[in-house]
Write a protein that holds these residues in place. Structure first.
Motif, PDB file in Angstrom:
ATOM      1  N   ILE A  72      48.198  45.875  33.440  1.00 24.62           N
ATOM      2  CA  ILE A  72      47.125  46.833  33.711  1.00 24.62           C
ATOM      3  C   ILE A  72      45.800  46.317  33.145  1.00 24.62           C
ATOM      4  CG2 ILE A  72      46.293  49.155  33.146  1.00 24.62           C
ATOM      5  CD1 ILE A  72      49.272  50.038  33.311  1.00 24.62           C
ATOM      6  N   ALA A  73      45.827  45.739  31.946  1.00 31.37           N
ATOM      7  CA  ALA A  73      44.602  45.218  31.343  1.00 31.37           C
ATOM      8  C   ALA A  73      44.022  44.071  32.174  1.00 31.37           C
ATOM      9  CB  ALA A  73      44.872  44.750  29.919  1.00 31.37           C
ATOM     10  N   PHE A  74      44.877  43.169  32.668  1.00 33.83           N
ATOM     11  CA  PHE A  74      44.391  42.073  33.502  1.00 33.83           C
ATOM     12  C   PHE A  74      43.840  42.596  34.815  1.00 33.83           C
ATOM     13  CE2 PHE A  74      47.418  39.133  31.182  1.00 33.83           C
ATOM     14  CZ  PHE A  74      46.407  38.607  30.409  1.00 33.83           C
ATOM     15  N   LEU A  75      44.476  43.621  35.364  1.00 30.75           N
ATOM     16  CA  LEU A  75      43.973  44.223  36.591  1.00 30.75           C
ATOM     17  C   LEU A  75      42.580  44.809  36.365  1.00 30.75           C
ATOM     18  CD1 LEU A  75      44.497  44.963  39.535  1.00 30.75           C
ATOM     19  CD2 LEU A  75      45.526  47.091  38.714  1.00 30.75           C
ATOM     20  N   ILE A  76      42.378  45.455  35.238  1.00 29.09           N
ATOM     21  CA  ILE A  76      41.057  46.013  34.916  1.00 29.09           C
ATOM     22  C   ILE A  76      40.022  44.901  34.774  1.00 29.09           C
ATOM     23  CG2 ILE A  76      39.735  47.205  33.122  1.00 29.09           C
ATOM     24  CD1 ILE A  76      42.254  48.970  32.721  1.00 29.09           C
ATOM     25  N   PHE A  77      40.355  43.839  34.027  1.00 27.50           N
ATOM     26  CA  PHE A  77      39.418  42.725  33.878  1.00 27.50           C
ATOM     27  C   PHE A  77      39.127  42.057  35.227  1.00 27.50           C
ATOM     28  CE2 PHE A  77      40.625  42.294  29.254  1.00 27.50           C
ATOM     29  CZ  PHE A  77      39.374  42.636  28.787  1.00 27.50           C
ATOM     30  N   PHE A  78      40.154  41.912  36.062  1.00 30.19           N
ATOM     31  CA  PHE A  78      39.976  41.306  37.373  1.00 30.19           C
ATOM     32  C   PHE A  78      39.036  42.152  38.227  1.00 30.19           C
ATOM     33  CE2 PHE A  78      41.341  40.621  41.804  1.00 30.19           C
ATOM     34  CZ  PHE A  78      41.093  39.258  41.903  1.00 30.19           C
ATOM     35  N   LEU A  79      39.256  43.458  38.235  1.00 26.84           N
ATOM     36  CA  LEU A  79      38.395  44.343  39.019  1.00 26.84           C
ATOM     37  C   LEU A  79      36.971  44.376  38.461  1.00 26.84           C
ATOM     38  CD1 LEU A  79      40.863  47.270  39.733  1.00 26.84           C
ATOM     39  CD2 LEU A  79      40.103  45.466  41.309  1.00 26.84           C
ATOM     40  N   MET A  80      36.850  44.268  37.137  1.00 24.71           N
ATOM     41  CA  MET A  80      35.513  44.222  36.529  1.00 24.71           C
ATOM     42  C   MET A  80      34.736  43.007  37.042  1.00 24.71           C
ATOM     43  SD  MET A  80      35.058  46.693  34.099  1.00 24.71           S
ATOM     44  CE  MET A  80      33.783  45.969  33.142  1.00 24.71           C
ATOM     45  N   HIS A  81      35.402  41.858  37.132  1.00 29.38           N
ATOM     46  CA  HIS A  81      34.735  40.662  37.636  1.00 29.38           C
ATOM     47  C   HIS A  81      34.526  40.735  39.145  1.00 29.38           C
ATOM     48  CE1 HIS A  81      34.475  38.198  34.047  1.00 29.38           C
ATOM     49  NE2 HIS A  81      35.681  38.613  33.720  1.00 29.38           N
ATOM     50  N   LEU A  82      35.507  41.263  39.855  1.00 30.47           N
ATOM     51  CA  LEU A  82      35.427  41.324  41.307  1.00 30.47           C
ATOM     52  C   LEU A  82      34.279  42.225  41.764  1.00 30.47           C
ATOM     53  CD1 LEU A  82      36.915  40.258  43.823  1.00 30.47           C
ATOM     54  CD2 LEU A  82      38.228  42.372  43.809  1.00 30.47           C
ATOM     55  N   PHE A  83      34.087  43.341  41.080  1.00 32.74           N
ATOM     56  CA  PHE A  83      33.024  44.280  41.455  1.00 32.74           C
ATOM     57  C   PHE A  83      31.767  44.139  40.595  1.00 32.74           C
ATOM     58  CE2 PHE A  83      36.860  46.648  42.921  1.00 32.74           C
ATOM     59  CZ  PHE A  83      36.603  46.500  44.271  1.00 32.74           C
ATOM     60  N   ARG A  84      31.738  43.111  39.739  1.00 32.23           N
ATOM     61  CA  ARG A  84      30.597  42.840  38.856  1.00 32.23           C
ATOM     62  C   ARG A  84      30.210  44.050  38.015  1.00 32.23           C
ATOM     63  NH1 ARG A  84      26.944  38.288  41.282  1.00 32.23           N
ATOM     64  NH2 ARG A  84      28.423  37.355  42.695  1.00 32.23           N
ATOM     65  N   LEU A  85      31.199  44.735  37.501  1.00 37.46           N
ATOM     66  CA  LEU A  85      30.948  45.929  36.703  1.00 37.46           C
ATOM     67  C   LEU A  85      30.485  45.598  35.291  1.00 37.46           C
ATOM     68  CD1 LEU A  85      33.973  48.106  37.829  1.00 37.46           C
ATOM     69  CD2 LEU A  85      31.608  48.242  38.593  1.00 37.46           C
ATOM     70  N   GLN A  86      30.786  44.397  34.804  1.00 35.75           N
ATOM     71  CA  GLN A  86      30.356  44.040  33.455  1.00 35.75           C
ATOM     72  C   GLN A  86      28.831  43.973  33.356  1.00 35.75           C
ATOM     73  OE1 GLN A  86      31.966  42.022  35.503  1.00 35.75           O
ATOM     74  NE2 GLN A  86      31.350  39.887  35.265  1.00 35.75           N
ATOM     75  N   ALA A  87      28.145  43.731  34.464  1.00 34.82           N
ATOM     76  CA  ALA A  87      26.679  43.721  34.445  1.00 34.82           C
ATOM     77  C   ALA A  87      26.119  45.131  34.261  1.00 34.82           C
ATOM     78  CB  ALA A  87      26.147  43.116  35.741  1.00 34.82           C
ATOM     79  N   LYS A  88      26.895  46.138  34.626  1.00 33.74           N
ATOM     80  CA  LYS A  88      26.450  47.522  34.478  1.00 33.74           C
ATOM     81  C   LYS A  88      26.712  48.067  33.079  1.00 33.74           C
ATOM     82  CE  LYS A  88      27.271  48.603  39.315  1.00 33.74           C
ATOM     83  NZ  LYS A  88      26.595  48.028  40.130  1.00 33.74           N
ATOM     84  N   MET A  89      27.469  47.311  32.262  1.00 33.86           N
ATOM     85  CA  MET A  89      27.752  47.706  30.883  1.00 33.86           C
ATOM     86  C   MET A  89      27.367  46.562  29.936  1.00 33.86           C
ATOM     87  SD  MET A  89      31.390  49.634  31.218  1.00 33.86           S
ATOM     88  CE  MET A  89      32.124  48.707  32.538  1.00 33.86           C
ATOM     89  N   PRO A  90      26.078  46.324  29.752  1.00 31.46           N
ATOM     90  CA  PRO A  90      25.659  45.183  28.937  1.00 31.46           C
ATOM     91  C   PRO A  90      25.882  45.372  27.439  1.00 31.46           C
ATOM     92  CG  PRO A  90      23.754  46.452  29.633  1.00 31.46           C
ATOM     93  CD  PRO A  90      24.950  47.056  30.314  1.00 31.46           C
TER      94      PRO A  90
END
Length: 161
Positions: A72-90
């Motif tokens: 589940i954690a890898f799926l979350i990290f994968f989706l974060m990169h796939l949808f570029r969500l980490q840029a929205k949480m600097p």
């Protein structure tokens, strides 16, 4: 003094509401490693889940919990990169977060795989689960190494020598 420059091109799709999908991430080494880790942990989890009559209930319950948690954690990290969500949480240091996650995950999956291998009792599905657990451990160690080089490796400054 010669320098090598490596350029990576990614494909991004953007919808009208500003939603961007980084499909090129799935073809990068970190993306492929995450996909491999998720597949190995999913197969390991399903192998343990489908077996009736475990030789050691506690050992395989631990293996199940650890495999599912990191899947589940890898799926979350994968989706974060796939949808570029980490840029929205600097406010979160994502490379460091992934580094610590890989550090803990590598150790826990390795321990779970060793304990499961010792207690498999010759049941073929449990042996297969431990093999995929060790494969996931190896992939996590590679990801740990690559994230270490990004997080803690030498950083170039703008100064010329």
């Amino acid at each position: 003094m010669s320098h090598t420059v490596i350029t990576t091109t990614t494909t991004t799709r953007t919808t009208g509401d500003g939603f961007s999908l980084n499909t090129g991430y799935t073809r990068t080494i970190p993306g492929l490693l995450k996909i491999g880790q998720m597949l190995a942990l999913l197969i390991a989890f399903l192998c343990v889940r489908c077996v009736r009559g475990w030789p050691s209930w506690a050992a395989f319950q631990y293996f199940e919990v650890v495999a599912l948690w990191f899947l589940i954690a890898f799926l979350i990290f994968f989706l974060m990169h796939l949808f570029r969500l980490q840029a929205k949480m600097p406010c979160i240091n994502w490379p460091l977060t992934e580094f610590f996650h890989y550090s803990v995950g590598t150790v826990l999956i390795l321990i779970a795989s060793i304990v499961a291998a010792v207690n498999s009792g010759g049941v073929s599905a449990l042996v297969a689960a431990t093999v995929f657990g060790f494969i996931a451990t190896f992939l996590m160690a590679v990801s740990l190494w690559t994230s270490y080089s990004v997080t803690c490796g030498p950083h170039q400054t703008g100064a010329s020598v």
